[in-house]
Design a protein around this motif. Structure first.
Motif, PDB file in Angstrom:
ATOM      1  N   VAL A  27      12.709   0.018   7.477  1.00 59.19           N
ATOM      2  CA  VAL A  27      11.786   0.136   8.003  1.00 59.19           C
ATOM      3  C   VAL A  27      11.444   1.601   9.101  1.00 59.19           C
ATOM      4  CG1 VAL A  27      10.856  -1.166   9.661  1.00 59.19           C
ATOM      5  CG2 VAL A  27      11.992  -2.176   7.506  1.00 59.19           C
ATOM      6  N   ILE A  28      10.641   1.731   8.660  1.00 63.55           N
ATOM      7  CA  ILE A  28      10.167   2.731   9.820  1.00 63.55           C
ATOM      8  C   ILE A  28       8.952   2.645  10.852  1.00 63.55           C
ATOM      9  CG2 ILE A  28      11.463   4.996   8.276  1.00 63.55           C
ATOM     10  CD1 ILE A  28       8.196   5.211   7.305  1.00 63.55           C
ATOM     11  N   ASP A  29       8.012   1.963  10.295  1.00 61.49           N
ATOM     12  CA  ASP A  29       7.348   1.351  11.458  1.00 61.49           C
ATOM     13  C   ASP A  29       6.625   0.090  10.967  1.00 61.49           C
ATOM     14  OD1 ASP A  29       4.784   1.546  13.408  1.00 61.49           O
ATOM     15  OD2 ASP A  29       3.843   2.498  11.666  1.00 61.49           O
ATOM     16  N   ALA A  30       6.498  -0.883  12.598  1.00 60.65           N
ATOM     17  CA  ALA A  30       5.380  -2.010  11.346  1.00 60.65           C
ATOM     18  C   ALA A  30       5.177  -2.561  13.056  1.00 60.65           C
ATOM     19  CB  ALA A  30       7.427  -2.965  11.892  1.00 60.65           C
ATOM     20  N   SER A  41      -3.372   3.808   9.759  1.00 60.76           N
ATOM     21  CA  SER A  41      -2.544   4.150   8.899  1.00 60.76           C
ATOM     22  C   SER A  41      -1.126   4.180   9.628  1.00 60.76           C
ATOM     23  CB  SER A  41      -1.921   5.841   8.519  1.00 60.76           C
ATOM     24  OG  SER A  41      -3.426   6.400   8.139  1.00 60.76           O
ATOM     25  N   ALA A  42       0.005   3.739   9.149  1.00 53.66           N
ATOM     26  CA  ALA A  42       1.520   3.636   9.750  1.00 53.66           C
ATOM     27  C   ALA A  42       1.661   5.411  10.340  1.00 53.66           C
ATOM     28  CB  ALA A  42       2.210   2.377   8.672  1.00 53.66           C
ATOM     29  N   LEU A  43       2.698   5.120  10.798  1.00 57.34           N
ATOM     30  CA  LEU A  43       3.179   6.020  11.115  1.00 57.34           C
ATOM     31  C   LEU A  43       3.170   7.419  10.089  1.00 57.34           C
ATOM     32  CD1 LEU A  43       5.082   7.259  13.652  1.00 57.34           C
ATOM     33  CD2 LEU A  43       7.429   6.613  11.878  1.00 57.34           C
ATOM     34  N   ARG A  44       3.825   7.434   8.875  1.00 53.04           N
ATOM     35  CA  ARG A  44       4.295   7.751   7.473  1.00 53.04           C
ATOM     36  C   ARG A  44       2.962   8.351   6.829  1.00 53.04           C
ATOM     37  NH1 ARG A  44       9.439   9.037   7.404  1.00 53.04           N
ATOM     38  NH2 ARG A  44      10.065   9.523   9.770  1.00 53.04           N
ATOM     39  N   GLY A  45       2.060   8.247   7.144  1.00 50.69           N
ATOM     40  CA  GLY A  45       0.439   8.075   6.364  1.00 50.69           C
ATOM     41  C   GLY A  45       0.166   6.114   5.439  1.00 50.69           C
ATOM     42  N   SER A  46       1.282   5.860   5.620  1.00 46.06           N
ATOM     43  CA  SER A  46       0.802   4.306   4.646  1.00 46.06           C
ATOM     44  C   SER A  46      -0.904   3.149   5.075  1.00 46.06           C
ATOM     45  CB  SER A  46       1.763   3.736   4.391  1.00 46.06           C
ATOM     46  OG  SER A  46       3.021   4.105   3.785  1.00 46.06           O
ATOM     47  N   PRO A  47      -1.292   3.635   4.044  1.00 41.69           N
ATOM     48  CA  PRO A  47      -2.593   2.194   4.280  1.00 41.69           C
ATOM     49  C   PRO A  47      -2.329   0.944   4.942  1.00 41.69           C
ATOM     50  CG  PRO A  47      -3.201   3.174   2.527  1.00 41.69           C
ATOM     51  CD  PRO A  47      -1.310   3.640   2.865  1.00 41.69           C
ATOM     52  N   VAL A  48      -2.591   0.711   6.876  1.00 44.17           N
ATOM     53  CA  VAL A  48      -2.556  -1.239   7.049  1.00 44.17           C
ATOM     54  C   VAL A  48      -3.776  -1.118   7.730  1.00 44.17           C
ATOM     55  CG1 VAL A  48      -1.669  -1.753   9.343  1.00 44.17           C
ATOM     56  CG2 VAL A  48      -1.250   0.060   8.113  1.00 44.17           C
ATOM     57  N   LEU A  49      -4.106  -2.626   6.675  1.00 45.52           N
ATOM     58  CA  LEU A  49      -5.262  -2.942   5.707  1.00 45.52           C
ATOM     59  C   LEU A  49      -5.362  -3.908   7.451  1.00 45.52           C
ATOM     60  CD1 LEU A  49      -4.738  -5.376   2.960  1.00 45.52           C
ATOM     61  CD2 LEU A  49      -5.505  -2.788   2.779  1.00 45.52           C
ATOM     62  N   THR A  68       0.313  -0.835   0.111  1.00 49.13           N
ATOM     63  CA  THR A  68      -0.177   0.206  -0.167  1.00 49.13           C
ATOM     64  C   THR A  68       0.195   1.413  -0.243  1.00 49.13           C
ATOM     65  OG1 THR A  68      -0.500  -0.067   2.013  1.00 49.13           O
ATOM     66  CG2 THR A  68      -2.134  -1.120   1.346  1.00 49.13           C
ATOM     67  N   VAL A  69       0.286   2.362  -0.643  1.00 51.52           N
ATOM     68  CA  VAL A  69       0.824   3.754  -1.357  1.00 51.52           C
ATOM     69  C   VAL A  69      -0.246   4.674  -0.353  1.00 51.52           C
ATOM     70  CG1 VAL A  69       1.526   3.465  -2.915  1.00 51.52           C
ATOM     71  CG2 VAL A  69       3.089   4.786  -2.344  1.00 51.52           C
ATOM     72  N   ARG A  70       0.181   5.364  -0.520  1.00 49.74           N
ATOM     73  CA  ARG A  70      -0.746   7.488   0.213  1.00 49.74           C
ATOM     74  C   ARG A  70       0.518   7.903  -0.086  1.00 49.74           C
ATOM     75  NH1 ARG A  70      -5.666   8.722   2.609  1.00 49.74           N
ATOM     76  NH2 ARG A  70      -4.936   6.875   4.174  1.00 49.74           N
ATOM     77  N   HIS A  71       0.108   8.686  -1.209  1.00 48.91           N
ATOM     78  CA  HIS A  71       0.834  10.171  -2.103  1.00 48.91           C
ATOM     79  C   HIS A  71      -0.062  11.380  -1.616  1.00 48.91           C
ATOM     80  CE1 HIS A  71       3.829  12.493  -3.631  1.00 48.91           C
ATOM     81  NE2 HIS A  71       2.767  13.256  -3.956  1.00 48.91           N
ATOM     82  N   GLY A  72      -0.231  12.144  -0.853  1.00 46.63           N
ATOM     83  CA  GLY A  72      -1.345  13.530  -1.338  1.00 46.63           C
ATOM     84  C   GLY A  72      -3.055  12.545  -0.801  1.00 46.63           C
ATOM     85  N   VAL A 103       5.092  -3.828   7.576  1.00 46.94           N
ATOM     86  CA  VAL A 103       5.926  -2.726   7.202  1.00 46.94           C
ATOM     87  C   VAL A 103       5.951  -1.893   6.828  1.00 46.94           C
ATOM     88  CG1 VAL A 103       8.269  -3.372   7.272  1.00 46.94           C
ATOM     89  CG2 VAL A 103       7.360  -5.795   7.844  1.00 46.94           C
ATOM     90  N   GLU A 104       6.186  -0.667   6.946  1.00 45.29           N
ATOM     91  CA  GLU A 104       6.187   0.587   6.351  1.00 45.29           C
ATOM     92  C   GLU A 104       8.168   0.971   6.314  1.00 45.29           C
ATOM     93  OE1 GLU A 104       3.881   5.600   6.282  1.00 45.29           O
ATOM     94  OE2 GLU A 104       4.629   4.569   7.796  1.00 45.29           O
ATOM     95  N   CYS A 105       8.164   0.816   4.534  1.00 43.47           N
ATOM     96  CA  CYS A 105       9.623   1.685   4.712  1.00 43.47           C
ATOM     97  C   CYS A 105       9.367   2.974   3.714  1.00 43.47           C
ATOM     98  CB  CYS A 105       9.955   0.123   3.886  1.00 43.47           C
ATOM     99  SG  CYS A 105      10.240  -1.082   4.856  1.00 43.47           S
TER     100      CYS A 105
END
Length: 155
Positions: free
Chosen positions: A131-134, A96-104, A17-21, A111-113
């Motif tokens: 890895v910045i969040d997991a 959302s993970a630490l930097r906003g990526s979707p976590v199902l 997953t990814v979030r951009h804006g 693992v957010e990178c």
């Protein structure tokens, strides 16, 4: 040949997953791996034609959502439609993970990178990052294992 490789090299099934804006997307991937202990790093291979590929390049991050056994329908949902045409998250619970990526919500772990680099690997781009969040969302859950015939064998 691809079915033979799948049988010889079993892997887990993930939704990247990814979030951009204000744009979010996810795609099913089986070519995911840890690449370093220090610092902790992971990577994923993504075809350049995929919408997720462009968003990862633009966002500079991605999140690997490990799917549990029994989640093949969710994997198909994120694998057989394009996020350019369909809102894949319309009926899917996520945070959302630490930097906003979707976590199902259905994932057993994530693992957010932050992307450190990429390289061309045949017909895919391999993105790798620190890895910045997991987190583990469902302790003791068995992972969904990719088998070619489960996704492309008429099931």
């Amino acid at each position: 040949m691809q079915a033979k490789i799948s049988a010889a090299l079993p892997t887990g099934v993930y939704v990247v997953t990814v979030r951009h804006g204000d744009r979010i997307n996810g795609m099913t991937a089986a070519w995911v791996t840890q690449v370093s202990f220090k610092p902790p790093m992971a990577g994923v291979a993504v075809a350049p034609a995929r919408y997720t590929h462009d968003l990862i390049q633009e966002a500079g991050r991605f999140c690997l959502n490990a799917l549990p056994e029994g989640a093949a329908d969710l994997a198909r949902h994120f694998g057989f439609k394009s996020g350019r045409k369909v809102d894949k998250f319309k009926a899917v619970a996520y945070s959302s993970a630490l930097r906003g990526s979707p976590v199902l919500e259905a994932a057993c772990a994530y693992v957010e990178c932050e992307v450190d680099g990429s390289c061309t690997t045949g017909d895919h781009t391999f993105f790798y990052g620190t890895v910045i969040d997991a987190g583990v969302l469902k302790e003791g859950t068995r992972p969904l294992v990719f088998r070619w015939e489960d996704f492309f064998g008429g099931k």
